[in-house]
Design an enzyme around this catalytic site. Sequence first.
Site, PDB file in Angstrom:
ATOM      1  CB  SER A   1       6.281   3.055   5.591  1.00 18.95           C
ATOM      2  OG  SER A   1       7.265   2.521   4.720  1.00 18.95           O
TER       3      SER A   1
ATOM      4  CE1 TYR B   1       3.061  -1.121   4.220  1.00 23.21           C
ATOM      5  CE2 TYR B   1       4.803  -0.101   2.925  1.00 23.21           C
ATOM      6  CZ  TYR B   1       4.331  -0.565   4.134  1.00 23.21           C
ATOM      7  OH  TYR B   1       5.123  -0.465   5.251  1.00 23.21           O
TER       8      TYR B   1
END
Length: 243
Positions: free
Chosen positions: A130, A143
């Site tokens: 990501s 995350y």
Amino acid sequence: MKAIVIGATSGIGLEVARLLAQKGWTVGIGGRREELLEALVNDTPGIVAWRRIDVTAPDAPEQLTALADEMGGIDLYFHASGIGYQNLSLNADEELATVLTNGEGFTRMLTAAFNMFAARGGGHIAAITSIAGTKGLGAAPAYSATKRFQRHYLESLDQLAHMRRLPIRFTEIRPGFVSTALLKDDYYPLQMQPAAVAASIVKAVEKKRRVKTIDWRYRILVFFWGLIPRCLWVRMNVRSKEA
């Protein structure tokens, strides 16, 4: 060409599995929701086999090997399994669940794929990380931290393959915000559709790109994020509008 896609029951993984099959690949799929996996095999020509594979379970590597054996070997392992939360209250259970899937589960599956390809004479490992791995995000600590871990782990495996002279290639996919169930409860700008993202991913995999940031807007965004000094970054409010 043969591929296994883990995390294929929804979102990007589902679209990548479908697109690979449409482009002539023989595809096996893994995930936790058996009824969705079975339906996908039954409804999609080219997707030929499935296994229930929970990346947080100790037997996941054995299930991966069994699926690859059922397919007569594979050329590509594609890892799309992951979770994340916007966690302003810093709920410990959500943080630890994220680390379990994106950290421990990611490591479990990529080591299994690496060792399988090392034993079978080579292959290609691709995984979704990501843009969140670029900077620490206060709204999603675990995350963003696990995505940074994933980026470094892939780089380390790439170096290890060269050290051992193994013909294993790597592709790291760094998407921006994608309209999937992962973001269903939050608003994020510049959201992309999974099918369009999957098309860019498959193109990058087939060209054997080492790193692919999707799309051009996020490449610009990440560039400018990298220019922000840490002392300023930690004072910024980076979160969704509904938080």
